[in-house]
Design a protein around this motif. Structure first.
Motif, PDB file in Angstrom:
ATOM      1  N   PHE A   1       0.828  -1.216   0.000  1.00  0.00           N
ATOM      2  CA  PHE A   1       0.000   0.000   0.000  1.00  0.00           C
ATOM      3  C   PHE A   1       0.861   1.264   0.000  1.00  0.00           C
ATOM      4  O   PHE A   1       0.490   2.271  -0.595  1.00  0.00           O
ATOM      5  N   ARG A   2       2.044   1.182   0.633  1.00  0.00           N
ATOM      6  CA  ARG A   2       2.962   2.328   0.603  1.00  0.00           C
ATOM      7  C   ARG A   2       3.409   2.609  -0.846  1.00  0.00           C
ATOM      8  O   ARG A   2       3.448   3.743  -1.287  1.00  0.00           O
TER       9      ARG A   2
ATOM     10  N   ARG B   1       1.812   1.908  -3.567  1.00  0.00           N
ATOM     11  CA  ARG B   1       0.677   2.492  -4.315  1.00  0.00           C
ATOM     12  C   ARG B   1       0.525   3.972  -3.972  1.00  0.00           C
ATOM     13  O   ARG B   1       0.373   4.822  -4.859  1.00  0.00           O
ATOM     14  N   GLU B   2       0.534   4.272  -2.663  1.00  0.00           N
ATOM     15  CA  GLU B   2       0.282   5.644  -2.227  1.00  0.00           C
ATOM     16  C   GLU B   2       1.396   6.589  -2.627  1.00  0.00           C
ATOM     17  O   GLU B   2       1.151   7.691  -3.107  1.00  0.00           O
ATOM     18  N   GLU B   3       2.633   6.160  -2.414  1.00  0.00           N
ATOM     19  CA  GLU B   3       3.748   7.096  -2.616  1.00  0.00           C
ATOM     20  C   GLU B   3       4.100   7.310  -4.087  1.00  0.00           C
ATOM     21  O   GLU B   3       4.743   8.291  -4.424  1.00  0.00           O
TER      22      GLU B   3
END
Ligand code: FMN
Length: 346
Positions: A214-215, A217-219
């Protein structure tokens, strides 16, 4: 993720890995929920010469599941012909390797060396694009750049898209880094920002846990994540990602029964698909992956590495897993061990 007309779900891809992502490994990952798998890189020269060892690696996924064939080379006609061989076995896409840092590949000015020759790289994409049917995506996997003074991934990705690439995967390390240091998420973000929105960008490097997924994807804003080393011995990472993306709770790491079940299945696939000469070697590799970090596992690996009979390798591992199943403390202990091991492997 949508790659031209190909729908990939969930948004997670198994990284091509030489000597790892063979049919058994890919199948286990597919069964646990990965959205797409890709063969290890296959030399266009070797394929077009019909070299047996390379041809053996050109394998379609089972049960009609989508898969990519990755090729490398630097000669248009050979690349085009190799791509067609992928089409013939039913590949859902053809991926071109422009990221391999290995000396023998770079010495032939292939793999990551192509990042220094964007015009030639474009011509290769065009040649493959023209050779394969129009509906079939041609994709490119590359690195952040050659070294830290040449971080040309965003321009390079755009040039590949202009030549016809329908998806870009970026491993956020330079060729000079090899596998040292960290995968740079900032450069993956820059690629996402530079490439047209209808072309998916896949972020790759150092994703070992669901939080890392998820990091990434987000970053970076990437459309999907490619996972390599994090899946070694832990294909359940794909199950966690699939469940979380579907809005369900993460089932977490496997208990010993599930671990033994998937291990056994993996061995079945190896027995059915490995070349007889490589069978023992492939079985030992699986034993090493699935036991790493568990109690007394060095001992079981040593035993497995000292027998020559495939049946014995399997018996040793089966006995070991049976002994673990009798331990009461198992599930919690294995969860922390597996997490630790995933980090060590990286
Ligand atoms: C053993 C091994 C073999 C690899 N073989 C390939 C390959 O054939 N083609 C390719 O594009 N990348 C290859 N890679 C690179 C991976 O696809 C991936 O980009 C890299 O490992 C970073 O992702 P990770 O941190 O999730 O492992 C290989 C990596 C490893 C560890």
């Amino acid at each position: 993720m949508r790659i031209a007309n190909l729908h990939v779900t969930p948004d997670v891809v198994l990284a091509p890995m030489a000597a790892v992502t063979d049919l058994p490994f890919r199948t286990v990952c597919e069964e646990l929920g990965v959205g797409l798998t890709i063969t290890e890189f296959l030399s266009a020269n070797a394929l077009t010469e019909g070299a047996r060892k390379t041809m053996d690696k050109l394998t379609p996924s089972l049960n009609g599941r989508p898969f990519g064939v990755q090729i490398f080379g630097r000669e248009h006609d050979l690349m085009a012909r190799a791509a067609l061989m992928g089409v013939e076995i039913g590949a859902s896409l053809i991926d071109i390797n422009m990221g391999c840092p290995a000396k023998r590949v770079v010495a032939g000015a292939c793999g990551s060396a192509l990042m220094n020759e964007p015009h030639l790289a474009q011509e290769l994409v065009r040649a493959v694009r023209e050779a394969v049917p129009a509906h079939l995506p041609v994709t490119v996997k590359h690195r952040a750049g050659w070294d830290e003074r040449h971080l040309n991934a965003p321009e390079f990705a755009c040039a590949m898209v202009e030549a016809g690439a329908a998806m870009i995967t970026v491993h956020g390390r330079t060729r000079e880094q090899g596998f040292s240091g960290k995968s740079d998420r900032a450069i993956i973000r820059k690629v996402r920002e530079a490439v047209p929105a209808n072309v998916p960008v896949v972020g790759n490097g150092d994703v070992l846990t669901i939080d890392d997924y998820f990091r990434m994807r987000e970053e970076t804003g990437c459309d999907a994540v490619m996972i390599g080393r994090g899946a070694l011995g832990n294909p359940w990472l794909f199950r966690s990602i699939r469940e979380r993306l579907a809005g369900r709770p993460d089932p977490g790491p496997p208990d010993v029964h599930e671990r033994a079940r998937v291990f056994d299945r993996h061995l079945d696939y190896i027995v059915s698909h490995a070349a007889p000469k490589k069978l023992v070697h492939e079985l030992r590799k699986a034993v090493a992956w699935y036991t790493k970090g568990l109690r007394d596992s060095a001992h079981v690996r040593e035993q497995a590495f000292h027998v020559l009979d495939p049946v014995q390798v399997r018996e040793i591992a089966t006995r070991y897993f049976s002994s673990l199943m009798q331990e009461k403390k198992f599930p919690a202990a294995i969860a922390s061990d597996v997490d630790k091991v995933s980090r060590e492997v990286a």
